[in-house]
Write an enzyme that holds these catalytic residues in place. Sequence first.
Site, PDB file in Angstrom:
ATOM      1  N   HIS A   1      58.360   4.963 -51.270  1.00 28.17           N
ATOM      2  CA  HIS A   1      57.696   5.695 -50.189  1.00 28.17           C
ATOM      3  C   HIS A   1      58.220   7.136 -50.092  1.00 28.17           C
ATOM      4  O   HIS A   1      58.384   7.675 -49.002  1.00 28.17           O
ATOM      5  CB  HIS A   1      57.900   4.991 -48.835  1.00 28.17           C
ATOM      6  CG  HIS A   1      57.183   3.678 -48.728  1.00 28.17           C
ATOM      7  ND1 HIS A   1      55.908   3.540 -48.231  1.00 28.17           N
ATOM      8  CD2 HIS A   1      57.575   2.426 -49.083  1.00 28.17           C
ATOM      9  CE1 HIS A   1      55.534   2.274 -48.260  1.00 28.17           C
ATOM     10  NE2 HIS A   1      56.537   1.568 -48.782  1.00 28.17           N
TER      11      HIS A   1
ATOM     12  N   ASP B   1      61.665  -0.600 -48.211  1.00 28.08           N
ATOM     13  CA  ASP B   1      60.586  -1.549 -48.500  1.00 28.08           C
ATOM     14  C   ASP B   1      59.781  -1.133 -49.725  1.00 28.08           C
ATOM     15  O   ASP B   1      59.752   0.036 -50.105  1.00 28.08           O
ATOM     16  CB  ASP B   1      59.632  -1.646 -47.297  1.00 28.08           C
ATOM     17  CG  ASP B   1      59.046  -0.285 -46.927  1.00 28.08           C
ATOM     18  OD1 ASP B   1      59.829   0.678 -46.838  1.00 28.08           O
ATOM     19  OD2 ASP B   1      57.821  -0.184 -46.744  1.00 28.08           O
ATOM     20  N   GLU B   2      59.129  -2.107 -50.293  1.00 27.75           N
ATOM     21  CA  GLU B   2      58.101  -1.923 -51.329  1.00 27.75           C
ATOM     22  C   GLU B   2      58.466  -0.907 -52.408  1.00 27.75           C
ATOM     23  O   GLU B   2      57.643  -0.093 -52.797  1.00 27.75           O
ATOM     24  CB  GLU B   2      56.785  -1.498 -50.663  1.00 27.75           C
ATOM     25  CG  GLU B   2      56.256  -2.516 -49.682  1.00 27.75           C
ATOM     26  CD  GLU B   2      55.057  -1.995 -48.891  1.00 27.75           C
ATOM     27  OE1 GLU B   2      54.094  -2.756 -48.765  1.00 27.75           O
ATOM     28  OE2 GLU B   2      55.091  -0.866 -48.400  1.00 27.75           O
ATOM     29  N   SER B   3      59.694  -0.985 -52.894  1.00 25.27           N
ATOM     30  CA  SER B   3      60.106  -0.074 -53.978  1.00 25.27           C
ATOM     31  C   SER B   3      59.717  -0.693 -55.309  1.00 25.27           C
ATOM     32  O   SER B   3      60.582  -1.043 -56.118  1.00 25.27           O
ATOM     33  CB  SER B   3      61.620   0.137 -53.915  1.00 25.27           C
ATOM     34  OG  SER B   3      61.917   1.150 -53.006  1.00 25.27           O
TER      35      SER B   3
END
EC number: 3.2.1.52
Length: 537
Positions: A277, A340-342
């Site tokens: 992100h 998150d969401e790496s």
Amino acid sequence: MKQSILTKTAIVLLCLTALIACQEKKKPINFPATDLAKANMIPMPLKTIPTNSAFALDKNTAIYTTESDNKFVDVGAFLSKKIKTKTDLDLPVNESRADNVERIIYINQADSEELAGNEAYQLYITRDSVIINAKTAEGAFRGIQTFRQIIPETSNDTLTDHKMWLVPTGKIMDNPNFGYRGSMLDVARHFFSVEDVKKYIDLLAYYKMNILHLHLTDDQGWRIEIKSWPKLTEVGGSTQVGGESGGFYTQEEYKDIVKYAAEHYITIVPEVDMPGHTNAASVSYPFLNGNGKTPKLYTGTEVGFSTFDANKDTVYAFIDDVIREITAISPGPYFHVGGDESHVTSKKDYVTFVNKVEKIVHKYGKRMIGWDEIVTADVDSNAIAQYWSSGKNAKLAVQKGMKVILSPANKAYLDMQYDTLSKFGLHWAGYVPVDTAYVWTPEEYDGIPLKNILGIEAPLWSETISTMEELEYLAFPRVIGFSELGWTPKENRNWDNYKIRLANQAPYLDRMNVKYYPSELIDWKKSKYTYKTISKD
Ligand code: TNX
């Protein structure tokens, strides 16, 4: 100290004299029976004992506070201001010459053992006085929110020659179930102004929330000025989802938000989401980028394509500057690192990265919060995992002795659509109507022991919303239910009862010009808004 006791005594004497004087003149009014237990309080207090009479709030009411602590005086001034907005009454605060005073509201610093924590308060309402006891001004502040809520919407104009707001009498003993009760605003996907954030704070405070988490950075935008890296906002803050121009908070503006929040006993939790992100940061300073591509400004909504380079010292020097500058203007105990969401960071790099960043957070004296994925790194037991999607990660957090903040997306995500007709929001975690958001038990969630639960948070992601009106449509009324889930123990929560109290929030929300979603599950009292008013067509 001596002086304050003297002042207190003087005030009490003054009031007694006034009361006696008035009792001689006037015969007591027969108030209609009231029921404090049925008042429209959200969150529902721990214990309520009605005594069925009324305290007549009117032009002859005055507010007094403990004066040795300025913060109590401020709480008194805050209450006076809010009473003015609701009733148009001008109640004096700590005025020594108050000849016409017949009834008092006394906000009192008390050290009673019954006042369990900083946010605990007692509210004693009799015909003649309202006493709010609290150990700290924070507790008093929570207590006056309850008082604001039980002032009726309309005055009684028939009992005497002037307007009286008949507040039900009784006792309230209150203390929150969880110490962390929050909401999150994603100001990265779409930017929201300082004024918008302040309005959200006003509303959260009314419902006794104590945390506002600001998601300050994401692929689409960097929203906080970092003086040592000016391009973050010049470049990274220049746009937002959909391609309109973005925006950012200068440090002065951010400090103004932090101060405003503190005046409402709300802690700001700043988040810089990383190592994924991070496209907006990498466009501003390409050396940060670790995905092997040339970063470009991004205005879409897909996620998981960006990452910082976890193997460069210069990246950690950059992060050190960012965390140093933000923590210097964030007095709260927490710093949120995202995590998150790496999806394009290798497992090994992710672990290295989170471990190094945790040390930087500690260096600046803060406690690290991260989305639940952070537990897959070698984090300290004092780190906090924010549960949004993975029960497996939550279990791992518990094994590591960490605290957990509950934000399960299928209950707590304010950006989930209410139903298939909702104009804004996503539905990847399902549809979340108002009852689904309220009817669950954070105390017993997914096998997480109660002692590991720090509290709950309702995040509002902003991919699909760009105005305050749209923000309000998604957040209200669901966030009000979250205030009750965080404050009120499960024994006192009940959907059928909550539904009525929620319906009766309409006059307050209308007065605040909140364009809430008028869910058909609720029999709104005097609701002004319809789906049409927020139509984008
Ligand atoms: C998942 S929750 C995300 C966000 C999105 C959100 C949309 C989380 C830690 N990551 O990046 O905005 O879903 O609902």
